[in-house]
Scaffold this motif. Structure first.
Motif, PDB file in Angstrom:
ATOM      1  N   ASP A 193       0.874  -1.163   0.000  1.00  0.00           N
ATOM      2  CA  ASP A 193       0.000   0.000   0.000  1.00  0.00           C
ATOM      3  C   ASP A 193       0.917   1.219   0.000  1.00  0.00           C
ATOM      4  O   ASP A 193       1.805   1.330   0.857  1.00  0.00           O
ATOM      5  CB  ASP A 193      -0.884  -0.008   1.256  1.00  0.00           C
ATOM      6  N   THR A 235       0.651   4.045   1.014  1.00  0.00           N
ATOM      7  CA  THR A 235       0.645   4.858   2.223  1.00  0.00           C
ATOM      8  C   THR A 235       1.412   4.187   3.359  1.00  0.00           C
ATOM      9  O   THR A 235       1.525   4.761   4.448  1.00  0.00           O
ATOM     10  CB  THR A 235      -0.790   5.151   2.694  1.00  0.00           C
ATOM     11  N   ASP A 236       1.944   3.014   3.132  1.00  0.00           N
ATOM     12  CA  ASP A 236       2.723   2.267   4.129  1.00  0.00           C
ATOM     13  C   ASP A 236       4.201   2.597   3.943  1.00  0.00           C
ATOM     14  O   ASP A 236       4.846   2.101   3.024  1.00  0.00           O
ATOM     15  CB  ASP A 236       2.465   0.767   3.962  1.00  0.00           C
ATOM     16  N   ARG A 237       4.747   3.409   4.800  1.00  0.00           N
ATOM     17  CA  ARG A 237       6.134   3.854   4.652  1.00  0.00           C
ATOM     18  C   ARG A 237       7.109   2.690   4.752  1.00  0.00           C
ATOM     19  O   ARG A 237       8.104   2.644   4.018  1.00  0.00           O
ATOM     20  CB  ARG A 237       6.459   4.938   5.679  1.00  0.00           C
ATOM     21  N   SER A 266      -3.307   5.697  -6.944  1.00  0.00           N
ATOM     22  CA  SER A 266      -4.009   6.862  -6.401  1.00  0.00           C
ATOM     23  C   SER A 266      -5.390   6.431  -5.926  1.00  0.00           C
ATOM     24  O   SER A 266      -5.839   5.312  -6.193  1.00  0.00           O
ATOM     25  CB  SER A 266      -4.149   7.951  -7.463  1.00  0.00           C
ATOM     26  N   ARG A 290      -7.302  10.392   3.633  1.00  0.00           N
ATOM     27  CA  ARG A 290      -6.788   9.308   2.796  1.00  0.00           C
ATOM     28  C   ARG A 290      -6.362   9.840   1.424  1.00  0.00           C
ATOM     29  O   ARG A 290      -5.332   9.409   0.874  1.00  0.00           O
ATOM     30  CB  ARG A 290      -7.864   8.233   2.636  1.00  0.00           C
ATOM     31  N   GLU A 350      -3.099  11.711   1.808  1.00  0.00           N
ATOM     32  CA  GLU A 350      -2.030  10.783   2.147  1.00  0.00           C
ATOM     33  C   GLU A 350      -1.641   9.924   0.948  1.00  0.00           C
ATOM     34  O   GLU A 350      -0.456   9.744   0.643  1.00  0.00           O
ATOM     35  CB  GLU A 350      -2.465   9.893   3.310  1.00  0.00           C
ATOM     36  N   ALA A 351      -2.645   9.380   0.243  1.00  0.00           N
ATOM     37  CA  ALA A 351      -2.363   8.459  -0.858  1.00  0.00           C
ATOM     38  C   ALA A 351      -1.912   9.181  -2.115  1.00  0.00           C
ATOM     39  O   ALA A 351      -1.042   8.687  -2.844  1.00  0.00           O
ATOM     40  CB  ALA A 351      -3.612   7.620  -1.164  1.00  0.00           C
ATOM     41  N   ALA A 376       2.234  10.074  -0.166  1.00  0.00           N
ATOM     42  CA  ALA A 376       2.867   8.839  -0.651  1.00  0.00           C
ATOM     43  C   ALA A 376       3.859   9.117  -1.771  1.00  0.00           C
ATOM     44  O   ALA A 376       4.888   8.433  -1.885  1.00  0.00           O
ATOM     45  CB  ALA A 376       1.799   7.849  -1.120  1.00  0.00           C
TER      46      ALA A 376
END
Length: 274
Positions: free
Chosen positions: A61, A63-65, A89, A99, A102-103, A107
């Motif tokens: 994902d 958004t997962d660093r 996206s 969201r 962030e996304a 991201a």
């Protein structure tokens, strides 16, 4: 030297179309998508069509660093980073304002940060944005711009909400702000990458021929009117956006960096012309 490419959102839509173009440009292609099964299906199909690249699905994902750091680590294991098409996206119809920001924006900055150390001469990035900030005439004051230029701050979402105001809590307004942030970010990123001979551009599609767009047309008169105003009289195909992305990461675009490329069938021209 093994060249490596990345296509995010590669399990469907524009991300998949980008993957199909990049598969002829690199030796190994990482198909990054949060839907691992969809990415694996694309990888299997590419293998059956005699593409140059060995396609490898990579579940993440954006958004997962930590997930993006793993993606960068996998690139380093495989070879030299050559091309990145970041098309993953979410749309205003799919998520809330946090969201979306962030996304669609944060991201992008995180992905750039983890991949920047791997960039070398000839590495090229294309980050997907949107024509929405151009249509909405986003033009921030200095205070808002200062917040936008620091998307990796831990409290960025709260800071940008305070700077813009409660209107940004509307997903339809958060989206143009997020993609405007990508426009700004790419200009700064091109300056950072220049000394090593690497490049970064953004690509702003108009309306995409996709189920999400058709739902928006059915639900929102304003969206239908925008498409009707497009001089070419239709939405764009994923393959058309991917073709431009492939050019931007190719050697033929070796002097193109730090710019946003609009691919919208003439919509912005029509809107700006009144």
């Amino acid at each position: 030297m093994t060249t490596v490419g990345i296509a995010t959102g590669a399990g469907r839509g524009t991300g998949e179309a980008c993957a199909r173009r990049l598969a002829d440009m690199v030796d190994v292609l990482l198909l990054a998508d949060r839907n691992e099964a969809a990415a694996a299906a694309v990888a299997k199909d590419l293998a059956g069509h005699g593409k140059r690249a060995v396609a490898e699905p990579f579940a993440v994902d954006v958004t997962d660093r930590e997930g993006l750091a793993r993606l960068a680590g996998r690139v380093a294991e495989l070879g030299t980073l050559r091309a990145v098409a970041h098309a993953a996206s979410v749309s205003p119809e799919e998520a809330d304002w946090r969201r979306i920001l962030e996304a669609d924006f944060v991201a992008t900055a995180v992905l750039a940060e983890v991949l920047r150390p791997l960039a070398t001469a000839g590495t090229a990035f294309v980050y997907f944005a949107s024509v929405s900030p151009l249509i909405a005439h986003i033009d921030p004051d200095a205070a808002v711009a200062a917040v936008l230029d620091d998307p990796l701050q831990e409290d960025f979402l709260d800071r940008i909400r305070d700077a813009i105001g409660p209107a940004v809590e509307d997903p339809a307004w958060a989206y143009p702000w997020a993609t405007y942030g990508v426009h700004r970010f790419v200009r700064a990123e091109a300056v950072r990458l220049g000394p090593v001979g690497a490049r970064a551009c953004s690509l702003s599609p108009g309306a995409v021929d996709a189920p999400e767009t058709r739902r928006e047309v059915a639900q929102h008169e304003s969206v239908r009117q925008l498409i009707q105003r497009t001089p070419l009289g239709r939405t764009g195909r994923c393959e058309e956006f991917a073709a431009v992305a492939a050019f931007l990461v190719s050697d033929e675009a070796s002097f193109v960096t730090g710019v946003d490329i609009v691919v919208d069938g003439g919509l912005c021209a029509a809107v700006q012309d009144g």
